[in-house]
Motif scaffolding. Structure first.
Motif, short mmCIF file in Angstrom:
data_model
loop_
_atom_site.label_atom_id
_atom_site.label_comp_id
_atom_site.label_asym_id
_atom_site.label_seq_id
_atom_site.Cartn_x
_atom_site.Cartn_y
_atom_site.Cartn_z
N SER A 26 -5.75 65.58 1.81
CA SER A 26 -5.79 64.61 0.71
C SER A 26 -7.02 64.92 -0.15
N ILE A 27 -6.91 64.61 -1.43
CA ILE A 27 -8.05 64.73 -2.35
C ILE A 27 -8.20 63.38 -3.03
N THR A 28 -9.38 62.79 -2.90
CA THR A 28 -9.55 61.43 -3.38
C THR A 28 -10.15 61.35 -4.78
N THR A 29 -10.58 62.48 -5.31
CA THR A 29 -11.12 62.48 -6.67
C THR A 29 -10.01 62.88 -7.64
N PRO A 30 -10.15 62.46 -8.91
CA PRO A 30 -9.10 62.78 -9.89
C PRO A 30 -8.92 64.28 -10.08
N ILE A 31 -7.68 64.67 -10.28
CA ILE A 31 -7.30 66.04 -10.59
C ILE A 31 -6.56 65.95 -11.93
N GLY A 33 -3.83 65.75 -14.24
CA GLY A 33 -2.41 65.60 -13.94
C GLY A 33 -2.16 64.71 -12.72
N MET A 34 -3.20 64.44 -11.95
CA MET A 34 -3.10 63.56 -10.78
C MET A 34 -4.35 62.66 -10.79
N PRO A 35 -4.38 61.65 -11.65
CA PRO A 35 -5.59 60.87 -11.86
C PRO A 35 -6.11 60.14 -10.62
N ASN A 36 -5.27 59.92 -9.65
CA ASN A 36 -5.70 59.25 -8.43
C ASN A 36 -5.91 60.22 -7.28
N GLY A 37 -6.01 61.50 -7.61
CA GLY A 37 -6.09 62.49 -6.54
C GLY A 37 -4.72 62.72 -5.95
N LYS A 38 -4.68 63.21 -4.72
CA LYS A 38 -3.38 63.45 -4.10
C LYS A 38 -3.40 63.11 -2.62
N PRO A 39 -2.25 62.62 -2.12
CA PRO A 39 -2.17 62.36 -0.68
C PRO A 39 -2.06 63.65 0.12
N ARG A 43 1.76 68.71 -2.73
CA ARG A 43 1.33 69.90 -3.48
C ARG A 43 0.60 69.47 -4.75
N CYS A 44 -0.58 70.02 -4.98
CA CYS A 44 -1.32 69.72 -6.20
C CYS A 44 -0.52 70.23 -7.41
N VAL A 45 -0.49 69.45 -8.47
CA VAL A 45 0.27 69.86 -9.65
C VAL A 45 -0.37 71.07 -10.33
N GLN A 46 -1.63 71.36 -10.00
CA GLN A 46 -2.31 72.50 -10.61
C GLN A 46 -2.10 73.80 -9.82
N LEU A 47 -1.38 73.72 -8.73
CA LEU A 47 -1.08 74.92 -7.94
C LEU A 47 0.15 75.58 -8.55
N PHE A 56 -8.74 77.40 -11.97
CA PHE A 56 -9.83 78.21 -11.44
C PHE A 56 -10.74 78.66 -12.58
N GLY A 57 -12.05 78.41 -12.45
CA GLY A 57 -13.00 78.78 -13.48
C GLY A 57 -13.11 77.77 -14.61
N ASP A 58 -12.32 76.73 -14.56
CA ASP A 58 -12.30 75.71 -15.60
C ASP A 58 -13.20 74.55 -15.16
N THR A 59 -13.91 73.96 -16.11
CA THR A 59 -14.82 72.87 -15.76
C THR A 59 -14.08 71.62 -15.30
N THR A 60 -12.80 71.52 -15.55
CA THR A 60 -12.04 70.34 -15.13
C THR A 60 -11.56 70.46 -13.68
#
Ligand code: SF4
Length: 94
Positions: A26-31, A33-39, A43-47, A56-60
């Motif tokens: 799980s990731i609890t910080t915003p990503i 496209g996934m403002p609440n993180g992910k359970p 799959r992360c939407v950025q994968l 990768f390499g992006d400040t976001t």
């Protein structure tokens, strides 16, 4: 495929195109496209379709993601080993 990603991941010891860290935990910080993180297990939407991070390499890219590193004990010999170990670990700690 992005050569910068391959080079950096190889340097870090990660298997390019693994992506287990971007699915099992799980990731609890915003990503983006996934403002609440992910359970866990989602799959992360950025994968991307090659299991590489689009940010990768992006400040976001979330700070937590920069701490994903290769660990032979966790990552095993193949992607499936890493997914299984990380899933088990998430279950034990989550
Ligand atoms: S933002 Fe990138 S590194 Fe972080 S979980 Fe998503 S795909 Fe993985």
């Amino acid at each position: 495929m992005n050569a910068l990603i391959q080079t950096d991941q190889a340097h870090a010891g990660c298997r390019p195109g693994c992506g287990a860290c971007c699915i099992a935990p799980s990731i609890t910080t915003p990503i983006p496209g996934m403002p609440n993180g992910k359970p866990a297990g989602v799959r992360c939407v950025q994968l991307d379709e090659n299991n590489l991070c689009r940010l990768f390499g992006d400040t976001t890219r979330p700070a937590v993601c920069t701490r994903f590193t290769f660990d032979a004990a966790l990552c095993g010999d193949k992607r499936e080993d890493a997914l299984a170990a990380l899933t088990e670990l998430e279950g034990a700690t989550g």
